[in-house]
Design a protein around this motif. Structure first.
Motif, PDB file in Angstrom:
ATOM      1  N   ASN B  18       0.856  -1.188   0.000  1.00  0.00           N
ATOM      2  CA  ASN B  18       0.000   0.000   0.000  1.00  0.00           C
ATOM      3  C   ASN B  18       0.887   1.232   0.000  1.00  0.00           C
ATOM      4  N   THR B  20       0.587   5.720   0.325  1.00  0.00           N
ATOM      5  CA  THR B  20      -0.276   6.857   0.595  1.00  0.00           C
ATOM      6  C   THR B  20       0.294   8.106  -0.047  1.00  0.00           C
ATOM      7  N   SER B  22       0.038  12.174  -0.392  1.00  0.00           N
ATOM      8  CA  SER B  22      -0.386  13.296   0.440  1.00  0.00           C
ATOM      9  C   SER B  22      -0.927  14.439  -0.411  1.00  0.00           C
ATOM     10  N   TYR B  64      -8.835   1.921  -3.817  1.00  0.00           N
ATOM     11  CA  TYR B  64      -8.348   3.161  -3.205  1.00  0.00           C
ATOM     12  C   TYR B  64      -9.103   3.436  -1.914  1.00  0.00           C
ATOM     13  N   SER B  65      -8.467   4.208  -1.018  1.00  0.00           N
ATOM     14  CA  SER B  65      -9.165   4.681   0.170  1.00  0.00           C
ATOM     15  C   SER B  65      -8.679   6.086   0.498  1.00  0.00           C
ATOM     16  N   VAL B  66      -9.518   6.833   1.199  1.00  0.00           N
ATOM     17  CA  VAL B  66      -9.175   8.207   1.573  1.00  0.00           C
ATOM     18  C   VAL B  66      -9.625   8.473   2.996  1.00  0.00           C
ATOM     19  N   SER B  67      -9.176   9.605   3.518  1.00  0.00           N
ATOM     20  CA  SER B  67      -9.667  10.097   4.801  1.00  0.00           C
ATOM     21  C   SER B  67      -9.717  11.617   4.709  1.00  0.00           C
ATOM     22  N   PRO B  75      -5.542  12.759   2.150  1.00  0.00           N
ATOM     23  CA  PRO B  75      -4.606  11.753   1.643  1.00  0.00           C
ATOM     24  C   PRO B  75      -5.315  10.597   0.928  1.00  0.00           C
ATOM     25  N   LEU B  76      -4.642  10.064  -0.064  1.00  0.00           N
ATOM     26  CA  LEU B  76      -5.155   8.942  -0.850  1.00  0.00           C
ATOM     27  C   LEU B  76      -4.255   7.734  -0.652  1.00  0.00           C
ATOM     28  N   THR B  77      -4.834   6.619  -0.290  1.00  0.00           N
ATOM     29  CA  THR B  77      -4.073   5.374  -0.178  1.00  0.00           C
ATOM     30  C   THR B  77      -4.403   4.474  -1.360  1.00  0.00           C
ATOM     31  N   THR B  79      -4.195   0.915  -2.514  1.00  0.00           N
ATOM     32  CA  THR B  79      -4.009  -0.372  -1.847  1.00  0.00           C
ATOM     33  C   THR B  79      -3.543  -1.436  -2.835  1.00  0.00           C
TER      34      THR B  79
END
Lengths: 109, 114
Positions: B18, B20, B22, B64-67, B75-77, B79
């Motif tokens: 994974n 991330t 920024s 994909y995942s975000v917060s 930020p975008l991860t 995976t």
């Protein structure tokens, strides 16, 4: 669903020639359209939006609801106009921009 | 100097890892977006967020995942579930107002999976 179509991947013209980058859209409401430009080694940035009815760097774009088009035009292309151009349509309740596939404009000296 | 900052500019990843990416903005914009830019395919929306602690899937969110814990940061991860992660990733922000606003973009992050 909204859709933005840029039929030309590449447009190649000589300096001083007129240029027209095509953009067609499908949208059931009242659209608000944008043109973004990405010059080499620069970040993507807004060129113009139809609401403002401005001419930016000699470019204009007219919204034609009958033909569902928003073509970008410039009467005399310059070498510095060489860039990637994206047409965008923010739509839906959240006005999230949908982009076309982009047209690469190359202006030869 | 106001604007959007993405980091890193270039990133290499081994398969199965994974990563991330920024994205920070100091424009006081409410809305932030992640797009993926591939040659011939334009910009495709991955995720967007219109307010802190809330985000929505875009057209290609799988893998994909975000917060969005802070207004300034999104930020975008990427995976290991993302099947084709090698791409150029663009973060953008805009004012959340009536109608559509101008998007302000970062310089992008190029991810290469080895």
């Amino acid at each position: 669903a909204q859709r933005v179509t840029q039929p030309e991947k590449l447009l190649s013209v000589f300096k001083g020639a007129p240029v027209e980058l095509k953009c067609n859209y499908s949208y059931s409401g009242s659209p608000e359209l944008f043109w973004y430009v990405q010059y080499s080694r620069q970040r993507l940035q807004l060129l113009l939006r139809h609401i403002s009815r401005e001419s930016i760097k000699g470019f204009t774009a007219d919204l034609n609801k009958g033909e569902t088009s928003f073509h970008l035009k410039k009467p005399f292309a310059q070498e510095e106009d060489s860039a990637m151009y994206y047409c965008a349509l923010p739509s839906g309740g959240s006005y999230i921009p949908t982009f076309g596939r982009g047209t690469s404009l190359i202006v030869h000296p | 100097d106001g604007g959007i900052t993405q980091s890193p500019k270039y990133l290499f990843r081994k398969e199965g890892q994974n990563v991330t990416l920024s994205c920070e903005q100091n424009l006081n914009h409410d809305a932030m977006y992640w797009y993926r830019q591939d040659p011939g395919q334009g910009l495709r929306l991955i995720y967007y967020s219109q307010i802190v602690n809330d985000f929505q899937k875009g057209d290609i969110a799988e893998g994909y995942s975000v917060s969005r814990e802070k207004k300034e940061s999104f930020p975008l991860t990427v995976t290991s579930a993302q099947k084709n992660p090698t791409a150029f990733y663009l973060c953008a922000s805009s004012l959340r107002d009536r109608g559509a606003g101008e998007l302000f973009f970062g310089e992008g992050s190029r991810l290469t999976v080895l």
